[in-house]
Design an enzyme around this catalytic site. Structure first.
Site, mmCIF file in Angstrom:
data_model
loop_
_atom_site.group_PDB
_atom_site.id
_atom_site.type_symbol
_atom_site.label_atom_id
_atom_site.label_comp_id
_atom_site.label_asym_id
_atom_site.label_seq_id
_atom_site.Cartn_x
_atom_site.Cartn_y
_atom_site.Cartn_z
ATOM 1 N N HIS A 17 -4.815 26.691 -25.459
ATOM 2 C CA HIS A 17 -3.886 27.116 -26.324
ATOM 3 C C HIS A 17 -4.604 28.254 -27.458
ATOM 4 C CE1 HIS A 17 -1.717 22.987 -26.363
ATOM 5 N NE2 HIS A 17 -1.122 23.873 -25.707
ATOM 6 N N LYS A 41 8.818 14.593 -28.029
ATOM 7 C CA LYS A 41 7.858 14.543 -27.293
ATOM 8 C C LYS A 41 6.793 13.075 -27.694
ATOM 9 C CE LYS A 41 6.930 18.919 -24.875
ATOM 10 N NZ LYS A 41 5.727 19.892 -24.906
#
Length: 162
Positions: A17, A41
């Site tokens: 990321h 999630k």
């Protein structure tokens, strides 16, 4: 100002990321990291904790900042006066989903482009879910090459409480 939004759950943030973020920051004047609550999630860190974990790394990236993503990414990008949405692609398997999202976003607002960036080959196989799976059974040292040290520590502490 050429601003982009880099959206994701970032639960936890990985070196992949951060690699995508640094690449995006070379292309845009500012990159807003939009941290999604994404309750579907079942994240292990709250959205505030994820922003706090990112904050240590944003000190060294002057043209990046983190915000909580509210609503659809394309609407958030418009609100932020962004010209693009940055998405990371690790493998061919990511492409179909990301392509569908990009097409939907284009239909919702054709003034905002989607830009796909690939992380360094050192990180293309990692994902937050994979990191969490390994961390739940391993020591902090085994995951530190894939995630920042502060994140590895927080992840180890979180799994120690379970």
């Amino acid at each position: 100002m050429r601003r982009a939004v880099y959206a994701g759950t970032f639960d936890p943030v990985t070196n992949g990321h951060l690699d995508i973020l640094e690449r995006a920051c070379r292309l845009f004047d500012e990159v807003v990291i939009a941290v999604a609550p994404n309750k579907e999630k079942k994240p292990i860190f709250t959205v505030d904790e994820r922003i706090e974990l990112l904050a240590e790394h944003l000190k060294n990236i002057p043209n990046a900042r983190a915000e909580i993503l509210e609503g659809l990414t394309v609407d958030f990008a418009k609100k932020m006066d962004a010209i693009a949405i940055v998405r990371g692609l690790r493998a061919v398997s990511d492409f179909e989903y990301e392509f569908q999202m990009a097409q939907m976003n284009r239909h919702l607002d054709d003034e905002i482009e989607t830009i796909f960036l690939m992380p360094s080959e050192d990180y293309f196989f990692t994902s937050s879910n994979l990191i969490k799976a390994v961390a739940s059974y391993s020591s902090q040292e085994r995951i530190e090459k894939f995630i920042p040290r502060n994140v590895a520590k927080a992840l180890s502490e979180r799994f120690a409480k379970r």
